[in-house]
Design a protein around this motif. Structure first.
Motif, PDB file in Angstrom:
ATOM      1  N   ILE A 133      -3.502   0.709   8.683  1.00 15.88           N
ATOM      2  CA  ILE A 133      -3.966  -0.713   8.784  1.00 15.88           C
ATOM      3  C   ILE A 133      -4.676  -0.607  10.257  1.00 15.88           C
ATOM      4  CG2 ILE A 133      -3.814  -3.168   8.880  1.00 15.88           C
ATOM      5  CD1 ILE A 133      -3.699  -2.030   6.325  1.00 15.88           C
ATOM      6  N   GLY A 134      -6.047  -1.105  10.286  1.00 14.37           N
ATOM      7  CA  GLY A 134      -6.624  -1.367  11.875  1.00 14.37           C
ATOM      8  C   GLY A 134      -6.945  -2.798  12.022  1.00 14.37           C
ATOM      9  N   LYS A 135      -6.824  -3.790  11.037  1.00 14.24           N
ATOM     10  CA  LYS A 135      -6.997  -5.274  11.196  1.00 14.24           C
ATOM     11  C   LYS A 135      -5.927  -5.826  10.453  1.00 14.24           C
ATOM     12  CE  LYS A 135     -10.446  -7.613   9.389  1.00 14.24           C
ATOM     13  NZ  LYS A 135     -11.812  -8.241   9.116  1.00 14.24           N
ATOM     14  N   GLY A 136      -5.186  -6.679  11.357  1.00 12.93           N
ATOM     15  CA  GLY A 136      -4.023  -7.252  10.788  1.00 12.93           C
ATOM     16  C   GLY A 136      -4.463  -8.421   9.815  1.00 12.93           C
ATOM     17  N   GLY A 137      -3.660  -9.044   9.380  1.00 11.93           N
ATOM     18  CA  GLY A 137      -3.902 -10.243   8.145  1.00 11.93           C
ATOM     19  C   GLY A 137      -2.609 -10.705   7.536  1.00 11.93           C
ATOM     20  N   ARG A 138      -2.775 -11.696   6.988  1.00 11.68           N
ATOM     21  CA  ARG A 138      -1.863 -12.376   6.014  1.00 11.68           C
ATOM     22  C   ARG A 138      -2.650 -12.841   4.611  1.00 11.68           C
ATOM     23  NH1 ARG A 138       2.841 -15.389   6.003  1.00 11.68           N
ATOM     24  NH2 ARG A 138       3.756 -15.143   3.916  1.00 11.68           N
ATOM     25  N   ARG A 139      -2.121 -12.764   3.502  1.00  5.18           N
ATOM     26  CA  ARG A 139      -2.830 -13.181   2.255  1.00  5.18           C
ATOM     27  C   ARG A 139      -4.334 -12.712   2.241  1.00  5.18           C
ATOM     28  NH1 ARG A 139       0.154 -17.632   4.106  1.00  5.18           N
ATOM     29  NH2 ARG A 139       2.388 -17.735   2.627  1.00  5.18           N
ATOM     30  N   ILE A 140      -4.343 -11.331   2.300  1.00  6.63           N
ATOM     31  CA  ILE A 140      -5.733 -10.721   2.328  1.00  6.63           C
ATOM     32  C   ILE A 140      -6.185 -10.545   0.814  1.00  6.63           C
ATOM     33  CG2 ILE A 140      -6.875  -8.551   3.065  1.00  6.63           C
ATOM     34  CD1 ILE A 140      -4.651  -8.233   5.238  1.00  6.63           C
ATOM     35  N   SER A 141      -7.269 -10.980   0.514  1.00  4.87           N
ATOM     36  CA  SER A 141      -8.000 -10.752  -0.800  1.00  4.87           C
ATOM     37  C   SER A 141      -8.173  -9.476  -0.983  1.00  4.87           C
ATOM     38  CB  SER A 141      -9.126 -11.867  -0.998  1.00  4.87           C
ATOM     39  OG  SER A 141     -10.110 -11.042  -0.295  1.00  4.87           O
ATOM     40  N   GLN A 142      -8.354  -8.814  -2.214  1.00 10.79           N
ATOM     41  CA  GLN A 142      -8.671  -7.697  -2.797  1.00 10.79           C
ATOM     42  C   GLN A 142     -10.230  -7.445  -2.312  1.00 10.79           C
ATOM     43  OE1 GLN A 142      -7.662  -5.969  -6.596  1.00 10.79           O
ATOM     44  NE2 GLN A 142      -6.179  -7.821  -6.926  1.00 10.79           N
ATOM     45  N   ASP A 143     -10.989  -8.364  -2.265  1.00 10.47           N
ATOM     46  CA  ASP A 143     -12.440  -8.265  -1.931  1.00 10.47           C
ATOM     47  C   ASP A 143     -12.751  -7.906  -0.503  1.00 10.47           C
ATOM     48  OD1 ASP A 143     -13.369  -8.826  -4.254  1.00 10.47           O
ATOM     49  OD2 ASP A 143     -13.836 -11.074  -4.020  1.00 10.47           O
ATOM     50  N   ASP A 144     -11.598  -8.385   0.345  1.00  4.17           N
ATOM     51  CA  ASP A 144     -11.808  -8.140   1.703  1.00  4.17           C
ATOM     52  C   ASP A 144     -10.716  -6.860   2.468  1.00  4.17           C
ATOM     53  OD1 ASP A 144     -13.328 -10.183   2.062  1.00  4.17           O
ATOM     54  OD2 ASP A 144     -11.483 -11.716   2.578  1.00  4.17           O
ATOM     55  N   ALA A 145      -9.713  -6.500   1.316  1.00  3.90           N
ATOM     56  CA  ALA A 145      -8.812  -5.324   1.816  1.00  3.90           C
ATOM     57  C   ALA A 145      -9.219  -4.349   2.494  1.00  3.90           C
ATOM     58  CB  ALA A 145      -8.058  -5.052   0.488  1.00  3.90           C
ATOM     59  N   TYR A 146     -10.198  -3.721   1.951  1.00  2.00           N
ATOM     60  CA  TYR A 146     -10.949  -2.472   2.599  1.00  2.00           C
ATOM     61  C   TYR A 146     -11.635  -2.596   4.056  1.00  2.00           C
ATOM     62  CZ  TYR A 146     -10.784   0.579  -1.462  1.00  2.00           C
ATOM     63  OH  TYR A 146     -10.333   1.438  -2.703  1.00  2.00           O
ATOM     64  N   ASP A 147     -11.652  -3.693   4.318  1.00  2.00           N
ATOM     65  CA  ASP A 147     -12.047  -4.318   5.817  1.00  2.00           C
ATOM     66  C   ASP A 147     -10.877  -4.126   6.632  1.00  2.00           C
ATOM     67  OD1 ASP A 147     -14.706  -4.877   4.853  1.00  2.00           O
ATOM     68  OD2 ASP A 147     -14.099  -6.977   4.740  1.00  2.00           O
ATOM     69  N   PHE A 220      -1.571   0.243  -9.506  1.00  2.00           N
ATOM     70  CA  PHE A 220      -1.763  -0.864  -8.532  1.00  2.00           C
ATOM     71  C   PHE A 220      -2.670  -0.209  -7.489  1.00  2.00           C
ATOM     72  CE2 PHE A 220       2.428  -1.750 -10.085  1.00  2.00           C
ATOM     73  CZ  PHE A 220       2.451  -2.877 -10.585  1.00  2.00           C
ATOM     74  N   PRO A 221      -4.208  -0.330  -7.492  1.00  2.00           N
ATOM     75  CA  PRO A 221      -4.923   0.266  -6.691  1.00  2.00           C
ATOM     76  C   PRO A 221      -4.658  -0.224  -5.164  1.00  2.00           C
ATOM     77  CG  PRO A 221      -6.215  -0.799  -8.518  1.00  2.00           C
ATOM     78  CD  PRO A 221      -4.732  -1.175  -8.608  1.00  2.00           C
ATOM     79  N   ILE A 222      -5.406   0.420  -4.315  1.00  2.00           N
ATOM     80  CA  ILE A 222      -5.045   0.203  -2.856  1.00  2.00           C
ATOM     81  C   ILE A 222      -5.756  -1.135  -2.300  1.00  2.00           C
ATOM     82  CG2 ILE A 222      -5.739   0.717  -0.571  1.00  2.00           C
ATOM     83  CD1 ILE A 222      -5.558   3.665  -1.693  1.00  2.00           C
ATOM     84  N   ARG A 223      -6.569  -1.678  -3.035  1.00  2.00           N
ATOM     85  CA  ARG A 223      -7.006  -3.094  -2.607  1.00  2.00           C
ATOM     86  C   ARG A 223      -5.867  -4.043  -3.383  1.00  2.00           C
ATOM     87  NH1 ARG A 223     -12.618  -4.107  -1.695  1.00  2.00           N
ATOM     88  NH2 ARG A 223     -13.952  -2.094  -2.504  1.00  2.00           N
ATOM     89  N   ARG A 224      -5.159  -3.983  -4.286  1.00  2.00           N
ATOM     90  CA  ARG A 224      -4.139  -4.635  -4.645  1.00  2.00           C
ATOM     91  C   ARG A 224      -2.922  -4.539  -3.813  1.00  2.00           C
ATOM     92  NH1 ARG A 224      -1.627  -9.109  -6.016  1.00  2.00           N
ATOM     93  NH2 ARG A 224       0.176  -8.772  -7.525  1.00  2.00           N
ATOM     94  N   GLU A 225      -2.763  -3.399  -3.547  1.00  2.00           N
ATOM     95  CA  GLU A 225      -1.556  -3.159  -2.600  1.00  2.00           C
ATOM     96  C   GLU A 225      -1.388  -3.917  -1.320  1.00  2.00           C
ATOM     97  OE1 GLU A 225      -0.961   1.595  -3.907  1.00  2.00           O
ATOM     98  OE2 GLU A 225      -1.196   0.978  -1.926  1.00  2.00           O
ATOM     99  N   ILE A 226      -3.017  -4.020  -0.563  1.00  2.00           N
ATOM    100  CA  ILE A 226      -2.885  -4.709   0.810  1.00  2.00           C
ATOM    101  C   ILE A 226      -2.914  -6.284   0.205  1.00  2.00           C
ATOM    102  CG2 ILE A 226      -4.653  -5.435   2.368  1.00  2.00           C
ATOM    103  CD1 ILE A 226      -5.792  -2.291   2.231  1.00  2.00           C
ATOM    104  N   GLU A 227      -3.441  -6.789  -0.601  1.00  2.00           N
ATOM    105  CA  GLU A 227      -3.137  -7.979  -1.104  1.00  2.00           C
ATOM    106  C   GLU A 227      -1.891  -8.751  -1.289  1.00  2.00           C
ATOM    107  OE1 GLU A 227      -5.452 -10.923  -4.616  1.00  2.00           O
ATOM    108  OE2 GLU A 227      -4.347  -9.130  -5.322  1.00  2.00           O
TER     109      GLU A 227
END
Length: 284
Positions: A133-147, A220-227
């Motif tokens: 992870i390079g940018k922290g966050g809480r309740r990250i959406s799947q659309d934004d996960a790769y950011d 569970f794709p990586i976008r979903r994992e981050i979410e």
């Protein structure tokens, strides 16, 4: 670009791996003693940009676990359909992902031995992609996960199988033996979704392919994992998520094919590289 942690002449550095050797970067960034500190401070892009034009500083070195002072390593378990079927318990595909923590002391570096302890010889391999992870966050959406991903690396999530059965709901014991797994060889900057969406994992033991699958088949794709993970905890720069292993681990053969001294395990993912480790018994 490949950024690694390594030891040369008894001193640990981080720097850029090239065909000719290593370009040490840590002396130029004294504010960040480790690669983890650089990422936690949002400085990974500065490291990558600083490589251009710098001379090779080391040609004789050994790789260390890529982030040996990582504070939080979270692993996703049973994340491929065939992997779920391996358990032969008749269970449906799970609604939510399985998660467990690992600690940096449980991992070694590329071309270093995985250590089989004397207490139990059921040392197993699990080839996986890990994200940093390079940018922290809480309740990250799947659309934004790769950011929120700074870099990618590889993991052999070595496990002492008998010890994951010591308690009813707990795998922590079997997942954290010193130097039982490896993370590395380096970090590759994450710049394009295709680096993950088109990635293929191969795990070989003594040249024999044991695991072969693509990240596109994850339950569970990586976008979903981050979410999902960021729903209950605030992700922080420098956090590592080990994203799941395909079918084919040694425990699932009949009889099991556990690792033994002298074995060579390779985890390869296109676009990231190959993580290679031998196996040795612990000296006690």
């Amino acid at each position: 670009m490949k950024i690694a942690t390594y030891t040369a002449d008894g001193t640990q550095f981080y720097g850029a791996i090239t065909d000719a050797g290593v370009v040490a970067l840590s002396p130029d960034f004294p504010q960040w003693e480790t690669l983890y500190q650089a990422i936690a401070a949002g400085g990974f892009d500065q490291l990558v940009a600083a490589v251009a034009g710098k001379p090779i500083t080391h040609t004789d070195f050994t790789y260390d676990m890529v982030m040996p002072d990582a504070r939080r390593i979270l692993c996703v378990g049973v994340n491929f359909p065939d992997r779920n079927a391996e358990y032969k318990d008749g269970s449906e595909l799970p609604k939510y992902m399985s998660l467990f923590p690992r600690f940096a002391s449980g991992f070694t570096g590329h071309d270093r031995p995985l250590i089989r302890p004397p207490e139990n010889h059921t040392l197993d391999y699990e080839g996986e992609v890990a994200i940093v992870i390079g940018k922290g966050g809480r309740r990250i959406s799947q659309d934004d996960a790769y950011d929120h991903i700074a870099a990618l690396t590889l993991c052999n999530e070595g496990t002492i199988r008998d010890w994951v059965r010591h308690a009813k709901f707990n795998v922590t014991q079997g997942k954290n033996w010193d130097s039982s797994g490896a993370i590395g060889p380096w970090l590759v900057p994450f710049t394009d979704a295709a680096q993950l969406d088109e990635a293929r994992i191969l795990t070989r033991v003594n040249g024999e392919v044991r695991q072969d699958d693509t990240l596109s088949r994850m339950m569970f794709p990586i976008r979903r994992e981050i979410e999902y993970i960021s729903t209950f905890m605030t992700l922080q720069p420098g956090d590592i998520i080990v994203t799941g292993t395909p079918t084919g681990a040694g425990a699932r053969f009949d009889p099991p094919k556990y690792l033994k001294p002298g074995d060579v395990v390779e985890v390869e993912v296109n676009g990231i590289g190959t993580l290679r480790n031998t196996v040795e018994d612990e000296l006690v």
